[in-house]
Design a protein around this motif. Structure first.
Motif, short mmCIF file in Angstrom:
data_model
loop_
_atom_site.label_atom_id
_atom_site.label_comp_id
_atom_site.label_asym_id
_atom_site.label_seq_id
_atom_site.Cartn_x
_atom_site.Cartn_y
_atom_site.Cartn_z
N PHE A 143 0.87 -1.18 0.00
CA PHE A 143 0.00 0.00 0.00
C PHE A 143 0.90 1.23 0.00
N ALA A 144 0.31 2.39 -0.21
CA ALA A 144 1.10 3.63 -0.27
C ALA A 144 0.60 4.63 0.77
N VAL A 145 1.46 5.59 1.07
CA VAL A 145 1.04 6.75 1.88
C VAL A 145 1.31 7.99 1.03
N ASN A 146 0.32 8.87 0.97
CA ASN A 146 0.46 10.10 0.17
C ASN A 146 0.67 11.30 1.09
N LEU A 147 1.67 12.10 0.76
CA LEU A 147 1.99 13.29 1.58
C LEU A 147 1.93 14.56 0.73
N PHE A 148 1.75 15.69 1.41
CA PHE A 148 1.78 17.00 0.74
C PHE A 148 3.18 17.61 0.90
N THR A 149 3.83 17.85 -0.23
CA THR A 149 5.09 18.59 -0.16
C THR A 149 4.77 19.97 0.40
N PRO A 150 5.45 20.36 1.49
CA PRO A 150 4.98 21.55 2.22
C PRO A 150 5.17 22.87 1.48
N GLU A 151 4.24 23.76 1.74
CA GLU A 151 4.34 25.14 1.25
C GLU A 151 4.28 26.03 2.48
N THR A 152 5.17 27.01 2.54
CA THR A 152 5.26 27.81 3.77
C THR A 152 5.17 29.31 3.44
N PRO A 153 4.01 29.76 2.97
CA PRO A 153 3.88 31.18 2.62
C PRO A 153 3.90 32.09 3.85
N GLU A 154 4.27 33.32 3.62
CA GLU A 154 4.28 34.30 4.70
C GLU A 154 2.83 34.63 5.08
N VAL A 155 2.57 34.78 6.36
CA VAL A 155 1.22 35.16 6.80
C VAL A 155 1.13 36.69 6.79
N VAL A 156 0.26 37.23 5.94
CA VAL A 156 0.07 38.69 5.88
C VAL A 156 -1.21 39.01 6.65
#
Ligand SMILES: Cc1cc2nc3c(=O)[nH]c(=O)nc-3n(C[C@H](O)[C@H](O)[C@H](O)COP(=O)(O)O)c2cc1C
Length: 354
Positions: free
Chosen positions: A69-82
């Motif tokens: 079986f597989a596990v799916n992950l989200f490659t992280p995005e780290t935008p600035e919080v305005v």
């Protein structure tokens, strides 16, 4: 082509059918294990899971199946919080919060890649056989950590350029996500609008340009779609919406029913729910928020802001404000068990391929 290929051998699966990792509670261990037990590749959608949940989910799947079986992950995005943009988005979201009696405004924190890196360690510790990614390519050292442990890595692409970038990064395979696909777009190079390529056009062009096995995704819901994907040059099909409607899926029943009762012309792209374009059945939230889309904070900030709205809307049976992710082929979905869906697809392919 149908009974065996490089991808099926590498993944150790009997049929070239992958159940998409669908974050947000859809991919219960029962769904994942049912697909793997029936000869496909089940996938845990772990994008929104914390470390304990990721580990618990993997262990439960292992109890239910001894198949890959597989596990799916989200490659992280780290935008600035305005802060100003967050305040503006909260103002636009206020009517929904009031109607749903949500008094708390979510706290938005700067995102960090650390949880993702720790998730990867959990996958290594748990000896997960396959790890797939969307929203971009992780750092080379993280991919390398998986590869030295013989964990197969699968990326996601929405254009030929993204497929090549996946190949260059060392991904073993790549999901080619056509514009028909339900859920979030995996686009990570260039503009989303320019990466809306239909599955039928995307697969052969990518097949001519990259050598790693391709997995077709987007609008595939039965044996016809799987076989067509193989003919176009893919070695497997990844299916989301059809598995979402299955009995074992953890999707809200209202979501399942909405998909089963919808038509091909009812799903639209929206970034109002999360700050990232995604395909779902058009509803009141999408229509009312469309004009603010260019000014909403980016993913995952907007996703955090709408989380309680989506959750409470589900609890209060208000489909008009839920995120009803769906691809463009809902009429073919039948809401049977995962095993029946897989068996039906196999029968159909065997009939057509014989
Ligand atoms: C409800 C839902 C959630 C999804 N979540 C994810 C996810 O967490 N990770 C991912 O790589 N793809 C996700 N996708 C996209 C699928 O991987 C796949 O591209 C898509 O489902 C294929 O199109 P189809 O829905 O027409 O089968 C999701 C799709 C749906 C419908």
């Amino acid at each position: 082509m149908w009974h065996s290929n490089r991808l099926m051998k590498a993944l150790g699966i009997r049929y070239p059918i992958i159940q998409a990792g669908m974050a947000g509670g859809v991919t219960t261990p029962e769904l994942v294990a049912a697909v793997s037990n029936a000869g496909g590749l089940g996938t845990i959608g772990a994008g929104y899971l914390n470390l304990e949940q990721t580990r618990a989910s993997i262990r439960k799947v292992k109890q239910l199946t001894n198949k890959p079986f597989a596990v799916n992950l989200f490659t992280p995005e780290t935008p600035e919080v305005v802060e100003k943009d967050v305040a503006q988005a909260n103002e636009w979201l206020r009517p929904f919060r009031e109607a749903l009696h949500i008094s708390e405004i979510p706290e938005v924190k700067e995102e960090h890649a650390i949880i993702f890196e720790q998730q990867i360690q959990v996958l290594i510790e748990e000896e997960v056989p396959v790890c797939s990614f969307t929203f971009g390519i992780p750092d080379a050292d993280l991919l390398q950590q998986l590869k030295v442990e013989d964990i197969l890595v699968i990326g996601t692409a929405t254009t030929v350029a993204e497929a090549k970038a996946n190949e260059d990064s060392g991904m073993d395979m790549v999901v080619m996500q056509g514009s028909e696909a339900g859920g979030h777009r995996g686009t990570f190079l260039g503009r989303f609008e320019e990466a809306m390529i239909g599955t039928m056009a995307l697969i052969p062009q990518a097949a001519d340009q990259v050598t790693i096995p391709l997995i077709a995704a987007g609008g595939i819901a039965d044996g016809r779609g799987v076989l067509a994907s193989l003919i176009l040059g893919a070695q497997a099909a990844q299916i989301g919406t059809a598995f979402l409607t299955c009995a074992e899926s953890g999707a809200n029943d209202l979501h399942k029913q909405a998909v089963l009762n919808s038509r091909e012309d009812q799903s639209m792209l929206t970034s109002s729910f999360s700050g990232k374009p995604a395909r779902g059945i058009q509803n009141d939230f999408m229509i009312k928020m469309k004009k603010y889309e260019p000014d909403f904070p980016p993913y995952p900030i907007q996703n955090t802001l709408t989380k309680s709205i989506r959750r409470l809307a589900g609890q209060q049976q208000r489909t008009e404000w839920m995120s009803l992710w769906s691809g463009q082929n809902p009429r073919t979905c039948q809401g049977q068990s995962a095993k029946d869906l897989l068996d039906d697809m196999i029968r159909q392919i065997e009939h057509m391929a014989s």
